[in-house]
Design a protein around this motif. Structure first.
Motif, PDB file in Angstrom:
ATOM      1  N   GLN A 353      34.364  13.613  90.703  1.00 39.68           N
ATOM      2  CA  GLN A 353      33.278  14.870  90.870  1.00 39.68           C
ATOM      3  C   GLN A 353      33.112  15.244  89.735  1.00 39.68           C
ATOM      4  OE1 GLN A 353      35.232  17.055  93.303  1.00 39.68           O
ATOM      5  NE2 GLN A 353      35.128  15.809  94.792  1.00 39.68           N
ATOM      6  N   ALA A 354      34.106  15.901  88.542  1.00 40.89           N
ATOM      7  CA  ALA A 354      34.100  16.512  87.555  1.00 40.89           C
ATOM      8  C   ALA A 354      32.658  15.429  86.193  1.00 40.89           C
ATOM      9  CB  ALA A 354      35.064  16.722  86.421  1.00 40.89           C
ATOM     10  N   ALA A 355      33.185  14.639  86.422  1.00 41.56           N
ATOM     11  CA  ALA A 355      32.931  13.338  85.570  1.00 41.56           C
ATOM     12  C   ALA A 355      30.561  13.511  86.299  1.00 41.56           C
ATOM     13  CB  ALA A 355      32.764  11.954  85.959  1.00 41.56           C
ATOM     14  N   THR A 356      30.755  13.506  87.063  1.00 39.37           N
ATOM     15  CA  THR A 356      29.111  13.732  88.364  1.00 39.37           C
ATOM     16  C   THR A 356      28.618  14.887  87.066  1.00 39.37           C
ATOM     17  OG1 THR A 356      29.621  15.133  89.454  1.00 39.37           O
ATOM     18  CG2 THR A 356      29.896  11.938  89.580  1.00 39.37           C
ATOM     19  N   LYS A 357      28.969  15.854  87.135  1.00 43.98           N
ATOM     20  CA  LYS A 357      28.463  17.505  86.835  1.00 43.98           C
ATOM     21  C   LYS A 357      28.038  17.566  85.296  1.00 43.98           C
ATOM     22  CE  LYS A 357      31.003  20.124  90.063  1.00 43.98           C
ATOM     23  NZ  LYS A 357      31.963  21.530  90.213  1.00 43.98           N
TER      24      LYS A 357
END
Length: 408
Positions: A353-357
């Motif tokens: 989720q952090a990477a997708t942001k």
């Protein structure tokens, strides 16, 4: 006469797919190959073997870590202090192009060169031993090296061949390097062939000669299951060689299959998995941790809510908290007959989720598209708020598909 035969130590090899584990547990895994080697050396000294054989792949790559080199040097020095010689060949993972690539190992360690060569040894009970082998000059040795091995020499009481390679024409998950045939090895009239390269323990021929893969010293992933260790070979009064497997790996991999066809709830599934787990070892002295991969048959018959909890990793996280410290279920998969999804832990999800942001943004898409944005089709796609979401879902699907391979 007694000697130890080991191969495929892979001292600086990672445990694949397990970097998300807690630090303390990860350290146990990282230390496992080193612990296995230390136990082998402990046994060699305690049983007063005449020599130790390593048939390739001491390290996992030609660029050997400083920690691995220092540890191996320390263990060889321990054997030197006990007056135990070591005969070592390098394989396809730790190949050497010359003596400058080798560690400055103590004088008791004899390293085979890139051409087939023979060392001679006289044991304390006055047996003359012929030891023949070679080290890889590069990663891919595709020619049959066994043809260059001399036959058993006159005056040799015991002839041993060290060979890091694979049986010609036999399909395995390992590349077929230095291919040979069992019949070819038999013609050399050796007493023992100390093989390396194949990580599954195998006896290719029993006695006259013994032809043995000891397997790797420590399993590294879910395909390398069961006890791992080395062979202790004793010469009986009759002259017969008697090999005995000795387990030293502190971490063991296991596979378990659970039929989910009659399961209707998450609680039932957790109970079924725990029932199917292997029993804890009687002694934790040798096996300190068992890593388990669970495969579900008929997983598509599970209720949708249970399948969702499998896919997001929440069931795996609950299961891990419920197990004793000596056991860890590292993944729950479906059989090939089902539509498999990769189970992710909560930590995996957080990183994703952090990477997708950071990755799936309009600015990144604009920079990546570049001149393509001059095309009306791409302009329209960028203007569509669903485009980024579609890209994110497609990337996740590709990553999950790639993640099904143990070495992906």
């Amino acid at each position: 006469m007694k000697f130890i035969h080991a191969a495929d130590l892979h001292l600086d090899s990672p445990f694949l797919g397990l970097r998300q584990l807690p630090n303390a547990l990860w350290q146990t895994l990282y230390d496992a190959p080193f612990t296995a080697l230390r136990r082998l050396v402990d046994d060699a000294i305690a049983t007063q073997v005449d020599f130790v054989l390593f048939s390739g792949d001491i390290y996992d790559r030609k660029e050997r870590s400083i920690a691995a080199q220092a540890f191996f040097l320390e263990q060889m020095q321990r054997l030197q202090a006990a007056a135990i010689p070591v005969y070592l060949s390098y394989g396809n993972h730790d190949y050497t192009t010359g003596s400058s690539d080798n560690l400055q190992l103590p004088a008791n360690v004899h390293i085979f060169g890139n051409d087939v060569e023979t060392f001679k040894l006289t044991t304390t009970d006055h047996l003359h031993v012929q030891l023949t082998g070679f080290s890889y000059a590069n990663r891919a040795v595709t020619e049959d090296m066994a043809v260059a091995y001399p036959e058993k020499m006159a005056g040799a009481d015991v002839a041993i061949g060290l060979l890091h390679g694979a049986v010609a024409g036999v399909s395995t998950e390992h590349a077929t390097y230095a291919p040979f045939t069992v019949a070819e090895l038999q013609l050399k009239q050796y007493d023992y062939w100390a093989l390396g390269h194949i990580h599954a323990r195998q006896v290719l021929h029993e006695a006259h000669p013994w032809i043995i893969y000891p397997g790797n010293l420590q399993g590294r992933h879910v395909k390398e299951t069961g006890a791992k260790g080395y062979y202790l070979v004793t010469r009986a009064a009759s002259g017969e060689l008697i090999p005995e497997f000795k387990a030293v790996a502190p971490v063991v991999w296991e596979n378990n299959v659970v039929d989910a066809q009659q399961i209707t709830s998450s609680e039932d599934l957790l109970a079924a998995i725990k029932t199917a787990l292997p029993a804890l070892p009687e002694s934790a002295e040798k096996v300190t941790l068992t890593l388990i991969a669970v495969t579900l048959k008929h997983a598509t018959t599970l209720p949708e809510t249970v399948q969702d909890r499998l896919q997001n990793g929440s069931l795996l996280a609950i299961l891990q908290r419920q197990l004793p410290a000596q056991q860890m279920v590292v993944r729950i998969d479906e059989t090939a007959d089902d539509k498999t999804t990769t189970a992710l832990t909560d930590l995996d999800q957080a990183y994703w989720q952090a990477a997708t942001k950071q990755v799936f943004t309009t600015d990144n898409l604009t920079r990546t598209a570049g001149q393509l944005l001059a095309e009306p089709l791409f302009q329209a796609a960028l203007a569509n708020p669903q485009t980024l979401n579609n890209l994110q879902q497609g990337a996740e699907s590709l990553l999950k598909s790639a993640g099904k391979g143990d070495e992906a």
